[in-house]
Structures are given as structure tokens and as C-alpha cells.
Write an enzyme that holds these catalytic residues in place. Structure first.
Site, PDB file in Angstrom:
ATOM      1  CE  LYS A 125      30.404  25.878  43.004  1.00 60.74           C
ATOM      2  NZ  LYS A 125      29.781  24.563  43.098  1.00 60.74           N
ATOM      3  CG  HIS A 142      27.587  40.458  46.635  1.00 58.85           C
ATOM      4  ND1 HIS A 142      27.508  39.335  47.420  1.00 58.85           N
ATOM      5  CD2 HIS A 142      28.890  40.828  46.628  1.00 58.85           C
ATOM      6  CE1 HIS A 142      28.714  39.033  47.858  1.00 58.85           C
ATOM      7  NE2 HIS A 142      29.569  39.927  47.397  1.00 58.85           N
TER       8      HIS A 142
END
Length: 188
Positions: free
Chosen positions: A102, A37
């Protein structure tokens, strides 16, 4: 409610997904963790094109373990999504429609989800070996030097998830706590 969906994940699809829905996804998703990212954001800051098309894409926050002989991929469980929070809003603004990981997300990410009619879904942590059976193909796309954090394209079939934050901002992590508290209060 159970929903079976296919990629690409369009706004028509995200508007139908509601917080708490069980989703089984078939199609193409990409893997990327924090190092990937960061590199994607640096690429954008230099005015360069990303190595993947984010329009209607789903990114799974996962770094797979090496595949055993005869397998497509090793264990493929989710990683903590909040590590991507400083990057996610910009990628959502570029057309990404789904994130899979998560854990909780920041207010900035929730705002970007609502603004872009996207969704955040959770895969079950600790179930990486089971999840890997839904992955039918894995191709390295870019950032090979990042090892397990390289970007991969996965072909998945009935990949199981739960919608945590829907396109309207409804958050299962918040509503489930309130629901549980109401049940406890009613019992006492």
C-alpha cells in the site's frame, strides 16, 4: 476492468494489466517486509543464492498476525511499500514481476517496474481480516528469527488488489488525482 490471473506472473500477464484494473490473484505469493528484504540483499551481496526463486514471483509486503485456532493465518493486511523501496529495484532486476503493498513508490522503483515490465498492486489497508480469507495455505520458508517478518509462501485464491503502477509506469495515484481535479473543476 476486472482481471482474474494466476501465478506465476509472467511478462505476458503484466503487459495486459493496466493501472486501475481490479485484479483477483490465485496461486503462490511470498510475504516479505523490510527486515526480510534487507536480509535477501545481504545474501546477494555475499554471492549466495536467495531462499526463494524470484523469477515471475509476487511479493506481498505483509506481516501476518498469529492464526486463531482453525485458521490458516491471522489478519493479513498490507504494509507501507515505500519501506522496501531501497531493496525493490534489485529484486525486480532478478525477475520478480509483482509487488503488493500500500502507498506510493519512489522514482527508482517506478523506473525498475518499467525496465522489468513488472507491476505494483495495492491491497486494501485496514482489510487484513477480510484478505486473510483468501489465503488458503501459509508455509514458513526462511528467516524464522524475524517472527512476523519471516518469508512465507502463501497459496491464495481470488486475492483482491488494484493495479497502481503498470508495466508502462502509469500510476493510479497520480492519474486519479488529476481525474478528481478535473471533475471538481467541471462542477465549479
Amino acid at each position: 476492468m476486472e482481471k482474474y490471473i494466476n501465478t506465476p506472473i509472467t511478462e505476458d500477464i503484466t503487459k495486459e494489466l493496466k493501472s486501475g484494473d481490479y485484479v483477483y490473484l490465485t496461486g503462490t505469493i511470498y510475504t516479505a517486509r523490510d527486515a526480510a528484504h534487507k536480509r535477501m540483499i545481504e545474501t546477494l551481496e555475499r554471492g549466495e543464492k536467495l531462499p526463494i526463486d524470484l523469477k515471475d514471483a509476487a511479493i506481498y509486503y505483509m506481516g501476518p498476525s498469529p492464526a486463531r485456532e482453525g485458521q490458516v493465518i491471522g489478519s493479513a493486511g498490507p504494509t507501507t511499500a515505500s519501506r522496501m523501496d531501497k531493496y525493490a529495484p534489485q529484486l525486480l532486476d532478478l525477475g520478480q514481476k509483482a509487488m503488493i503493498g500500500k502507498g506510493k513508490r519512489s522514482k527508482e522503483v517506478v523506473d525498475a517496474i518499467i525496465r522489468n515490465k513488472a507491476v505494483y498492486m495495492a491491497a486494501v489497508g485496514g482489510a487484513g481480516a477480510v484478505i486473510s480469507k483468501c489465503i488458503k495455505k501459509s508455509d514458513l520458508i526462511c528467516y524464522e528469527d524475524l517472527g512476523t517478518e519471516a518469508v512465507r509462501r502463501l497459496k491464495v485464491e481470488d486475492f483482491p488488489m488494484v493495479v497502481v503502477i503498470d508495466s508502462e509506469g502509469n500510476n493510479l495515484y497520480e492519474t486519479a488525482i488529476k481525474e478528481y481535479q478535473n471533475i471538481i473543476t467541471e462542477k465549479n
